[in-house]
Design a protein around this motif. Structure first.
Motif, short mmCIF file in Angstrom:
data_model
loop_
_atom_site.label_atom_id
_atom_site.label_comp_id
_atom_site.label_asym_id
_atom_site.label_seq_id
_atom_site.Cartn_x
_atom_site.Cartn_y
_atom_site.Cartn_z
N GLN A 125 1.02 -1.22 0.15
CA GLN A 125 -0.31 -0.27 -0.29
C GLN A 125 0.73 1.08 -0.22
OE1 GLN A 125 -4.09 -0.77 2.57
NE2 GLN A 125 -2.36 -1.51 3.28
N GLU A 126 0.66 2.19 -0.69
CA GLU A 126 1.22 3.45 -1.24
C GLU A 126 1.57 4.48 0.36
OE1 GLU A 126 1.67 7.17 -3.46
OE2 GLU A 126 -0.42 6.20 -3.80
N LYS A 127 0.51 4.25 1.41
CA LYS A 127 1.35 5.02 2.11
C LYS A 127 1.55 3.94 3.75
CE LYS A 127 -2.79 8.85 2.14
NZ LYS A 127 -3.60 9.32 2.93
N ALA A 128 2.87 4.28 3.96
CA ALA A 128 3.55 2.75 5.03
C ALA A 128 2.61 3.32 6.51
CB ALA A 128 4.70 3.87 5.45
N LYS A 129 2.41 3.66 6.31
CA LYS A 129 1.05 3.45 7.98
C LYS A 129 0.18 2.44 7.58
CE LYS A 129 -2.22 7.85 7.65
NZ LYS A 129 -2.60 8.98 8.39
N SER A 130 -0.63 2.84 6.68
CA SER A 130 -1.23 1.50 6.32
C SER A 130 -0.63 -0.23 6.51
CB SER A 130 -1.70 2.23 5.02
OG SER A 130 -2.40 3.33 4.84
N ARG A 131 0.19 0.23 5.77
CA ARG A 131 1.11 -1.68 5.77
C ARG A 131 0.86 -2.29 6.90
NH1 ARG A 131 5.73 1.67 2.62
NH2 ARG A 131 5.18 2.53 1.27
N PRO A 132 1.13 -3.50 6.87
CA PRO A 132 0.85 -4.20 8.32
C PRO A 132 2.69 -4.19 8.65
CG PRO A 132 0.50 -5.69 6.54
CD PRO A 132 0.35 -4.06 6.21
N ASN A 133 2.87 -4.29 10.13
CA ASN A 133 4.40 -4.63 10.78
C ASN A 133 4.66 -6.35 10.13
OD1 ASN A 133 3.49 -6.74 13.01
ND2 ASN A 133 2.92 -4.45 14.03
N ILE A 134 5.90 -6.59 10.36
CA ILE A 134 5.87 -8.06 9.69
C ILE A 134 5.37 -8.62 10.56
CG2 ILE A 134 8.07 -8.14 10.93
CD1 ILE A 134 7.42 -9.08 7.28
N SER A 135 4.94 -8.94 12.07
CA SER A 135 4.74 -9.37 13.03
C SER A 135 3.23 -9.55 12.37
CB SER A 135 4.90 -9.37 14.45
OG SER A 135 4.28 -7.79 13.98
N THR A 136 2.43 -8.54 12.19
CA THR A 136 1.38 -9.17 11.97
C THR A 136 0.79 -9.80 10.31
OG1 THR A 136 0.59 -6.91 12.99
CG2 THR A 136 -1.09 -7.60 11.38
#
Length: 821
Positions: free
Chosen positions: A758-769
């Motif tokens: 996804q374009e916005k970093a805050k929208s992306r899940p972290n790697i554990s998620t």
């Protein structure tokens, strides 16, 4: 009034007869709806319902699947399957039937009357019938004598319900095991890789296994509870009980203490044992994790003689009197090698002049491999002390005396509950003498000065060694002061030259931005990969030192291992463990090797990369952003296990940092997050973006940077987004993999990939998620928003993209670019 009464009575009678006849029509017979007899069948749209209507038997399709299975389910608004007949052989359509065959077996047939599943009786029976009980047990009986021939409760799937018996009977005449086996995924009831068993040890315990390896352990049963479950009370919540009435025979069961509560236990596809209690108020199940609620519950998390505390930082520590077996691994948060004694036991040295002693560890999960002894509490300590092979003991009123002679593993510290463990230590480690403190202080002071002297002379020797190698070449003064170079083995140029046959082109494995990589073999026979910095390389001393500094401090099964380096004259080389299967891109995009990457193998590679990133981002003592994750930087060992490599552009984050800026953007276009490529901002979410691109490439078997959809010139990401909006994302799957059974899992992986890009970093899940999403631990996935880099460029535009950092490139080479912010 009398006439009306008679008319009403007649109407009621007619309604009853009509209802009965309808039931007869639907089921093909007019007997009780909980029983199936010979010459009767249940079709796809019909069900068999238990007498009190608690359970039903019929056909179902799992979520996101069109396959049909036969199963026993709770008769509730939410589909809840507790047992599946044809787990491995789904039906492709709705033409299946459930019948009693001529030999007395309960069978499932397809539309062509071919056998899909059978109860598989060992003997033929003239007349039998199947009944669904109110316990959820499907029972097949011999009609001539009422004897039970077969029952579903003795062939458990993934669920454990009241009155069912899970366990093992190793009697020579039976040798039976009834275990829970997880589904492969929430959409696939086929047997997964996790199993739940009751092990009939001297003191029985329950285990969750990942394949053949222990994954979780309950601790020993003390007659009322499993001692390793601190929140478990006597008979737990609903009459849980373990029966161990003879050697080699143990089974677990439970009863409803409150008949108004519906409760059962399930081993989900991620290997987690869950308790589910039905809630009429919300019309769904309330779910509680009974296993793996913390990292400490992973079997052997801290290795032998290590103790895990979920509230500690770090979570692993050695027992008192023990030290890490490998300080390097311990510092890298890899605790599996465990700990060793600081001081040998006197008993081991054959010295009986002084006794060893015991140190009490309170409120712990008792270790595995215990031996039971029929002695009282007063005698338990002495029995262990008088046996040199005994290294610990414990006493529980419900069990008695327990002794350990093997490595103490899988010990966990609790805040309440558990048991007290007494570990054997040398007398000097117990600190029970008055002059012990003075001895320790004086020893510490003396040791400190000795260490200072040793460090000084080692430093002087290191400077001399670095200034002049055996070959006579002066060493370049390129080493940073803050890099503990002496921790990494130094290879002589001559040794590496001989190992690679003077860097013969025959031994060349590939070429990267750093320089060529050669295969070699040391004199001891160990295969190595030598990365040699090219004089024309656009990655120089800084990248070289960065890789040394970063990867020398990391230890993880999904990271390539750095064995050492060489710095002589103009030569700078890194020595790695050799990966016989090369890099992932050769398999993924090479048509001659694609056949080796079936879907199961690709899933293992995806999960391995994800776990490697999780270690870099969260689990190692350093927080590291890789910044150049791509298929050519994923190496494969002899079993095609993935290992992340090339840390020349990686960055170490401080404890409270979560993002950083740079004016020197490094990485590979097509895998770089937009905020990094355009603004120089990078964080964990930058690696997540790269992982998302890599995930889509693994699913599709196509490069993002060289993908074109007909004449539209779309990138792979844009194509995946287009398919998503058309609800046809399964079309993304590599054609060599196509199998309808994989459809649901492929769609989930592609979905997760789109969430990562996804374009916005805050929208992306972290790697554990991300890992939880891939394993289906998170069942419901959010809808992705539009990804970045939807426009591709032609090859001729690549050079300008280096200067302008435009949103498109087909360049697959690692770039180092100064970008204004």
């Amino acid at each position: 009034m009398g006439f009306n009464h008679k008319a009403n009575s007649c109407s009621m009678l007619q309604l009853f007869l009509l209802t009965c006849s309808c039931s007869c029509f639907l089921l093909g017979f007019c007997t009780a709806i909980d029983t199936l007899r010979v010459n009767e069948s249940i079709q796809d749209h019909e069900t068999l319902v238990s007498n009190e209507q608690k359970f039903k038997l019929g056909f179902f399709s799992p979520v996101d699947s069109s396959y049909r299975y036969v199963g026993v389910m709770y008769n509730l608004p939410v589909m809840t399957v507790i047992w599946v007949a044809n787990r491995d052989t789904p039906l492709n359509d709705s033409n299946g039937k459930i019948e009693i065959s001529g030999d007395g077996n309960l069978v499932v047939l397809d539309g062509k009357r071919e056998l899909i599943w059978s109860s598989n009786l060992s003997i033929s029976v003239v007349s039998s019938s199947a009944q669904l009980l109110d316990t959820g047990n499907l029972v097949l009986r011999d009609n001539s004598n009422g004897r039970t021939l077969w029952e579903s409760f003795e062939h458990a799937s993934d669920s454990f319900v009241a009155t069912m018996k899970l366990g093992t009977n190793l009697n020579i005449n039976t040798n039976k095991r009834n275990i829970l086996t997880s589904w492969r995924s929430p959409s696939d009831p086929a047997p997964g890789r996790f199993t739940f068993t009751i092990e009939p040890l001297e003191i029985p315990e329950s285990f969750i296994w990942n394949g053949s390896y222990p994954y979780w352990r309950s601790g020993p049963w003390n007659g009322q509870i499993f001692s390793g479950l601190p929140n478990m009370k006597s008979f737990y919540k609903h009459g849980l009980d373990l029966v161990n009435d003879s050697p080699g025979n143990a089974y677990l069961t439970f009863t409803h203490l409150n008949s108004s509560i519906e409760i059962y236990y399930v081993l989900n596809s991620s290997g987690v044992l869950q308790e589910k209690v039905w809630s009429d108020e919300k019309g769904d199940w309330n779910v509680t994790r009974l296993s793996l609620a913390t990292d400490c519950e992973l079997y052997g998390r801290c290795g032998p003689f290590g103790i895990c505390n979920a509230k500690g930082k770090p979570i692993c520590n050695c027992f008192p009197g023990f030290v890490p077996r490998s300080e390097e691994e311990w510092d890298a948060a890899n605790w599996t090698s465990g700990c060793v004694r600081k001081t040998p036991l006197l008993c081991e040295e054959g010295n009986s002049a002084k006794e060893d002693g015991f140190l009490k560890l309170k409120k712990v999960k008792l270790p595995y491999h215990l031996k039971w002894s029929p002695t009282f509490i007063e005698e338990c300590r002495g029995q262990c002390l008088n046996n040199c092979s005994c290294i610990a003991y414990a006493y529980d009123a419900g069990i008695g005396c327990m002794l350990w002679s093997e490595s103490l593993i899988d010990v966990q510290q609790f805040s309440s509950g558990g048991a007290d463990l007494y570990i054997r230590l040398a007398n000097s480690e117990l600190g029970n003498k008055k002059d012990q403190k003075a001895i320790i202080i004086s020893t510490t002071v003396l040791s400190f000065f000795i260490i200072l002297l040793c460090v000084y002379f080692m430093w002087k020797f290191s400077l001399k060694y670095r200034g002049k190698m055996d070959t006579g070449y002066p060493t370049e003064k390129i080493l940073k002061d803050d890099v503990k170079f002496e921790e990494l083995p130094l290879f002589k140029f001559e040794i590496l030259s001989n190992a690679t046959d003077n860097f013969n082109l025959i031994n060349k494995l590939g070429q990267g931005g750093f320089g060529p990589v050669y295969k070699g073999k040391l004199l001891n026979g160990q295969a190595i990969a030598v990365k040699r910095l090219a004089t024309s390389s656009n990655q120089g001393v800084e990248e070289f030192m960065n890789e040394v500094e970063v990867i020398s401090k990391l230890q993880h099964r999904n990271l390539v291992r750095l064995l050492g380096c060489c710095v002589e004259s103009d030569e700078k080389m890194l020595v790695y463990e050799y990966m016989p299967n090369g890099s992932l891109d050769a398999y993924l995009f090479g048509s001659d090797k694609k056949e080796f990457l079936d879907w199961h193998q690709r899933v293992m590679i995806i999960e391995g990369i994800c776990r490697g990133l999780l270690y870099l981002h969260r689990d190692s003592r350093l927080r590291i952003i890789h910044r150049d994750l791509k298929p050519s930087n994923i190496l494969l060992d002899e079993e095609l296990n993935p290992k992340i490599s090339d840390f020349g552009t990686a960055r170490i984050f401080g404890g409270k940092e979560d993002q950083a800026n740079t004016i020197r953007v490094v990485g590979t276009y097509g895998y770089m997050a937009p905020e990094y490529a355009l603004e120089g901002r990078f964080s964990e979410k930058s690696d997540v973006y790269s992982f998302g691109v890599l995930l889509l490439e693994i699913v599709s078997g196509k490069r993002n940077t060289r993908f074109y959809d007909d004449e539209q010139g779309q990138s792979l990401i844009a194509y995946a987004w287009k398919l998503w909006n058309e609800e046809n994302v399964v079309k993304l799957m590599d054609q060599v993999l196509y199998d309808p059974k994989m459809k649901t899992e492929v769609m989930r992986y592609a979905h997760v990939g789109l969430l990562c890009v996804q374009e916005k970093a805050k929208s992306r899940p972290n790697i554990s998620t991300v890992l939880s999403m891939l394993s289906s631990e998170i069942v419901e996935l959010p809808r992705p928003t539009q990804p970045a880099f939807l426009v591709s460029c032609s090859a001729s535009e690549t050079e300008s993209s280096k200067r302008s950092a435009s949103k498109c490139s087909v360049n697959g080479v690692t770039l180092t670019i100064g970008v204004g912010r």
